[in-house]
Design a protein around this motif. Structure first.
Motif, PDB file in Angstrom:
ATOM      1  N   THR A  53       0.842  -1.194   0.000  1.00 54.01           N
ATOM      2  CA  THR A  53       0.000   0.000   0.000  1.00 54.01           C
ATOM      3  C   THR A  53       0.873   1.238   0.000  1.00 54.01           C
ATOM      4  O   THR A  53       2.077   1.148  -0.208  1.00 54.01           O
ATOM      5  CB  THR A  53      -0.951  -0.016   1.217  1.00 54.01           C
ATOM      6  OG1 THR A  53      -1.845   1.085   1.139  1.00 54.01           O
ATOM      7  CG2 THR A  53      -0.180   0.035   2.521  1.00 54.01           C
ATOM      8  N   GLU A  54       0.273   2.421   0.204  1.00 51.99           N
ATOM      9  CA  GLU A  54       1.072   3.652   0.255  1.00 51.99           C
ATOM     10  C   GLU A  54       0.559   4.545   1.381  1.00 51.99           C
ATOM     11  O   GLU A  54      -0.523   4.340   1.925  1.00 51.99           O
ATOM     12  CB  GLU A  54       1.076   4.360  -1.097  1.00 51.99           C
ATOM     13  CG  GLU A  54      -0.267   4.769  -1.635  1.00 51.99           C
ATOM     14  CD  GLU A  54      -0.683   6.130  -1.133  1.00 51.99           C
ATOM     15  OE1 GLU A  54       0.192   6.989  -0.939  1.00 51.99           O
ATOM     16  OE2 GLU A  54      -1.881   6.323  -0.917  1.00 51.99           O
ATOM     17  N   ALA A  55       1.358   5.539   1.726  1.00 52.72           N
ATOM     18  CA  ALA A  55       1.173   6.267   2.978  1.00 52.72           C
ATOM     19  C   ALA A  55      -0.163   6.982   3.091  1.00 52.72           C
ATOM     20  O   ALA A  55      -0.803   6.951   4.142  1.00 52.72           O
ATOM     21  CB  ALA A  55       2.321   7.253   3.173  1.00 52.72           C
ATOM     22  N   SER A  56      -0.610   7.671   2.046  1.00 47.83           N
ATOM     23  CA  SER A  56      -1.840   8.459   2.170  1.00 47.83           C
ATOM     24  C   SER A  56      -3.038   7.564   2.481  1.00 47.83           C
ATOM     25  O   SER A  56      -3.930   7.931   3.265  1.00 47.83           O
ATOM     26  CB  SER A  56      -2.095   9.264   0.892  1.00 47.83           C
ATOM     27  OG  SER A  56      -2.236   8.405  -0.227  1.00 47.83           O
ATOM     28  N   GLU A  57      -3.045   6.360   1.900  1.00 49.43           N
ATOM     29  CA  GLU A  57      -4.137   5.417   2.184  1.00 49.43           C
ATOM     30  C   GLU A  57      -4.091   4.965   3.640  1.00 49.43           C
ATOM     31  O   GLU A  57      -5.135   4.880   4.317  1.00 49.43           O
ATOM     32  CB  GLU A  57      -4.024   4.216   1.254  1.00 49.43           C
ATOM     33  CG  GLU A  57      -5.119   3.187   1.454  1.00 49.43           C
ATOM     34  CD  GLU A  57      -4.998   2.009   0.505  1.00 49.43           C
ATOM     35  OE1 GLU A  57      -5.644   0.969   0.780  1.00 49.43           O
ATOM     36  OE2 GLU A  57      -4.252   2.119  -0.489  1.00 49.43           O
ATOM     37  N   VAL A  58      -2.898   4.696   4.141  1.00 44.53           N
ATOM     38  CA  VAL A  58      -2.760   4.237   5.518  1.00 44.53           C
ATOM     39  C   VAL A  58      -3.109   5.357   6.497  1.00 44.53           C
ATOM     40  O   VAL A  58      -3.774   5.118   7.517  1.00 44.53           O
ATOM     41  CB  VAL A  58      -1.330   3.722   5.769  1.00 44.53           C
ATOM     42  CG1 VAL A  58      -1.157   3.318   7.235  1.00 44.53           C
ATOM     43  CG2 VAL A  58      -1.019   2.544   4.870  1.00 44.53           C
TER      44      VAL A  58
END
Length: 347
Positions: A64-69
């Motif tokens: 995944t990537e940071a903004s989603e997390v």
């Protein structure tokens, strides 16, 4: 000055069991078993199983990537006091630098655990910000001399007692691998059945070895300079093994730990120390110190260095570096592991 590694495993586990949660945790280090244990404990204590569907997210940084997390971390709980977000492999999370700002202002209605599988660069963001604002802890692999105490505590935590000899045999068998130690303890508990005290015989039964023919008796035979007994033990263990090569690899690993202890005892003045200090130093029960002292007196540093060289060579062969049978590899190895005064005289 003692190294600062953050709160201990026991401190964190106690806080979780008392429902004392912080909004943001940052765990890292080589000993991922302890991180795994804390993750499970956090989830168990923070959420009822019925609340998992809407209030628990476990994600992997490589997927995944940071903004989603961060979106998950900033969400609100549904029908629960808190929501829990666990990010494994945080060091692989794309754009994880975004967590610099989140670290300064975490969501008070969430419990977020960020876990790295190694030690990151703590001087760079987001790790620097996490170390400053989050509850952080570094989990390092234990030392050899810490394993008996860890095994004792872990067994007691499962509601069982364990005899000192069984503790030492397990510690010799698993080295400093906590995951393997936990697995072996679970196996022991299964073998023990209704018994609440684990014994040396249980350790042998679980490993498929016998009271007379096992790797621990092999250690004693080597240290006491009994080549015929050492060979007989190895032969019987390999004959009884379903996979002789794997069994030989295990013996090499245990013997490497044995010579580690003998090496430590080569320190000037070590053999004159009291048995309790020596027990802590080499990582054995005081009950076994005399056996190691007697063996250490039969070796010098050169002989132990030669033993290490032989063990490395045998390990290489057994793991595919050569095609010789495991029995032959072990026979040749034993000749180099015997104390110098017990080795066969060359013709």
């Amino acid at each position: 000055m003692a190294k600062d590694t953050g709160p201990s495993y026991d401190d964190l586990a106690t806080a979780f069991r008392h429902q004392n949660f912080e909004p943001l945790y940052f765990f890292f280090g080589e000993e991922t078993f302890l991180i795994d244990e804390l993750q499970e404990l956090l989830i168990d204590e923070a959420l009822d199983p019925s609340q998992h569907d809407f209030n628990l997210d476990v994600v992997y940084g490589s997927e995944t990537e940071a903004s989603e997390v961060i979106g998950l971390c900033q969400g609100f709980p549904a029908g629960a006091p808190k929501r829990v977000v666990v990010v494994r492999e945080f060091e692989k999370l794309e754009n994880n630098r975004q967590f610099k700002d989140y670290a300064a202002q975490p969501n008070p209605q969430a419990i977020v655990l960020l876990a790295c599988t190694s030690k990151p660069n703590l001087s760079a963001h987001p790790y620097r910000a996490l170390k400053e604002h989050a509850t952080w802890s570094e989990f390092e692999s234990p030392y050899d001399n810490e394993m008996p105490g860890w095994i004792q505590d872990y067994v007691q935590g499962q509601g069982y007692e364990i005899k000192p000899k069984a503790v030492q045999m397990l510690a010799d068998y698993v080295g400093t691998d906590l995951q393997r130690a936990a697995s072996e303890i679970e196996k022991l508990i299964t073998f023990a059945g209704d018994a609440t005290r684990l014994t040396a015989d249980d350790v042998l039964a679980a490993s498929g070895q016998t009271r007379e023919f096992n790797v621990f008796e092999l250690q004693s035979a080597l240290g006491e300079g009994r080549p015929a007994d050492a060979q007989r033990i190895v032969d019987r263990i390999l004959q009884q093994a379903s996979n002789p090569r794997s069994e030989a690899i295990m013996m090499v690993a245990v013997l490497n730990g044995y010579f580690d202890k003998l090496w430590k005892l080569q320190k000037p003045g070590a053999l004159r120390e009291n048995k309790y200090d020596l027990a802590g130093y080499i990582g054995v029960s005081p009950y076994f110190v005399e056996e190691y002292k007697h063996a250490a007196q039969r070796y010098d540093r050169s002989a132990i260095a030669d033993a290490y060289s032989a063990l490395v060579a045998a390990d290489y062969e057994l793991k595919g570096g050569a095609s010789r049978e495991a029995s032959l590899v072990m026979t040749l190895l034993l000749r180099r592991l015997l104390p110098p005064d017990a080795r066969p005289v060359a013709a």
